[in-house]
Design a protein around this motif. Structure first.
Motif, short mmCIF file in Angstrom:
data_model
loop_
_atom_site.label_atom_id
_atom_site.label_comp_id
_atom_site.label_asym_id
_atom_site.label_seq_id
_atom_site.Cartn_x
_atom_site.Cartn_y
_atom_site.Cartn_z
N GLU A 1 18.75 -3.96 8.70
CA GLU A 1 19.17 -4.85 9.78
C GLU A 1 18.12 -5.94 10.03
N ASN A 2 16.97 -5.76 9.41
CA ASN A 2 15.90 -6.78 9.55
C ASN A 2 16.28 -8.02 8.73
N LYS A 3 16.51 -9.13 9.42
CA LYS A 3 17.05 -10.33 8.75
C LYS A 3 16.05 -10.99 7.79
N PHE A 4 14.78 -10.57 7.87
CA PHE A 4 13.79 -11.17 6.96
C PHE A 4 13.83 -10.59 5.55
N TYR A 5 14.45 -9.44 5.43
CA TYR A 5 14.56 -8.83 4.11
C TYR A 5 15.55 -9.61 3.23
N GLN A 6 15.17 -9.74 1.97
CA GLN A 6 16.08 -10.36 0.99
C GLN A 6 16.35 -9.35 -0.13
N ILE A 7 17.53 -9.45 -0.71
CA ILE A 7 17.84 -8.54 -1.82
C ILE A 7 16.99 -8.91 -3.03
N VAL B 1 5.80 -4.39 -7.97
CA VAL B 1 5.58 -4.75 -6.56
C VAL B 1 4.31 -5.59 -6.44
N PHE B 2 4.30 -6.46 -5.45
CA PHE B 2 3.19 -7.42 -5.32
C PHE B 2 2.49 -7.27 -3.96
N ASN B 3 1.20 -7.48 -4.03
CA ASN B 3 0.37 -7.44 -2.83
C ASN B 3 0.89 -8.46 -1.81
N GLY B 4 0.94 -8.03 -0.56
CA GLY B 4 1.37 -8.95 0.50
C GLY B 4 2.87 -8.97 0.73
N ARG B 5 3.54 -7.99 0.14
CA ARG B 5 5.00 -7.92 0.35
C ARG B 5 5.40 -6.53 0.88
N MET C 1 10.32 -8.62 1.44
CA MET C 1 9.98 -9.77 2.29
C MET C 1 8.46 -9.92 2.31
N ILE C 2 7.98 -11.07 2.73
CA ILE C 2 6.53 -11.26 2.88
C ILE C 2 6.08 -10.44 4.08
N THR C 3 5.01 -9.68 3.89
CA THR C 3 4.53 -8.82 4.97
C THR C 3 4.20 -9.68 6.20
N PRO C 4 4.83 -9.38 7.34
CA PRO C 4 4.56 -10.21 8.52
C PRO C 4 3.11 -10.05 9.00
N ARG C 5 2.55 -11.15 9.44
CA ARG C 5 1.17 -11.12 9.95
C ARG C 5 1.14 -10.41 11.29
N LYS C 6 0.15 -9.55 11.45
CA LYS C 6 0.06 -8.80 12.72
C LYS C 6 -1.12 -9.33 13.54
N GLY C 7 -1.01 -9.22 14.81
CA GLY C 7 -2.09 -9.69 15.70
C GLY C 7 -2.00 -11.20 15.92
N PHE C 8 -2.98 -11.75 16.64
CA PHE C 8 -2.97 -13.20 16.96
C PHE C 8 -3.46 -14.03 15.79
#
Lengths: 167, 152
Positions: A38-44, A66-70, A160-167
């Motif tokens: 249900e996460n819209k950022f995911y792509q097939i 698989v790639f780093n940062g995803r 998807m690209i791993t979302p950045r966490k924190g500020f």
């Protein structure tokens, strides 16, 4: 000359057609029966997702780079005829290290993970049960009753690209 | 003497015509059994119709190769009892006997090496013609289809 060429292509088409129809039996099962996030950022991940016919008790492998940062999400769907939940493992191809086994996670049929180091994974899919067809190597002389418990398994991979966490 | 030879020849000709008539009547009997033909399967050339009686079993021979699913169906609507059949290899070893599978009239299988197989069909000799139909046309339908690939 033109006529014979047309005839050749027509015959070839009809010869290939039954083979195609078999191979396409499960062709886009992972899409048509897919359990999408249900996460819209995911792509097939179209190149890596796939479906195949399985008989009970069969184990098969597929590869996933698989790639780093995803972030990745793997979800399994299958025909009811194959019975219980599908077991799947993620194995590091380089050193055969077991990275994940859904048997240790209540046989969940979906798994999300973040990659910190690019690598090639082996996804091992195992259908529970047993099949007469898989025992054939031990019986040289006999006839092997056709497997009637045969169905599709779909492996849907989203990323998807791993979302950045924190500020 | 001449009369006897003429009589004998006539009698033999009649017998031959009758047997040809019987076998030809039944030869295309399998065409009446189209409900047996399911999706993905194609008839093998050895599919045939036969006249079967309780006096003698009949045999159909065909070749089975790897990578193909085979389906043997016995279609005999005019015979009132389920037919017994076995599948033998060239060494006359019984590879399948439908009496061990509830006299099933359909059997689907594959082989893992080339085999020349015989399907031998018979009617239970205790079949009572006065109570039920113990003879008639039947078809041994041999169908084949490419074995689907499994796994990734």
């Amino acid at each position: 000359m033109l006529k014979s060429r047309t005839l050749f292509f027509t015959i070839s088409f009809f010869l290939i057609l039954p083979v195609l129809s078999f191979s396409q039996r499960c062709g886009s099962y992972h899409i048509t029966h897919g359990n999408f996030s249900e996460n819209k950022f995911y792509q097939i991940h179209k190149e890596a997702s796939r479906s195949a016919l399985f008989v009970k008790g069969e184990t098969s492998h597929m590869y996933l780079e698989v790639f780093n940062g995803r972030d990745y999400r793997i979800s399994i769907t299958h025909d009811d005829i194959l019975g219980g939940p599908i077991r799947f493992k993620l194995i590091d191809q380089e050193d055969d290290a077991l990275l994940y086994d859904n048997a240790n996670d209540n046989y969940t049929q979906e798994f999300e993970f973040t990659v910190t180091k690019s690598r090639m994974l082996i996804i091992e899919i195992s259908v529970p049960g047993s099949s007469v067809g898989l025992e054939k190597t031990s019986q040289e002389k006999g006839l092997f009753k056709k497997d009637t418990e045969i169905g599709c398994v779909g492996v849907l991979i989203e990323h998807m690209i791993t979302p950045r966490k924190g500020f | 003497m001449k009369q006897f030879i003429v009589f004998l020849s006539g009698f033999l000709i009649l017998l031959i015509i009758q047997s040809i008539g019987f076998s030809q009547d039944c030869f295309e009997y399998y065409k009446q059994c189209e409900e047996y033909n399911k999706k993905h399967y194609k008839y093998d050339d050895n599919t045939t119709g036969l006249f079967l009686s309780s006096y003698k079993p009949d045999t159909v021979i065909f070749e089975a190769v790897t990578g193909i699913n085979y389906k043997i169906s016995i279609c005999a609507d005019s015979i009132s009892i389920p037919l017994h059949f076995i599948i033998e290899n060239e060494e006359n070893e019984i590879l399948f006997d439908n009496s061990s599978d509830n006299l099933t009239q359909v059997f689907e299988f594959s082989v893992n090496n080339y085999k020349k197989l015989s399907v031998i069909v018979d009617i239970d000799k205790t079949c009572n013609e006065q109570i039920t139909n113990c003879s008639g046309c039947m078809a041994v339908i041999i169908e084949k289809a490419i074995k689907p690939r499994t796994g990734f």
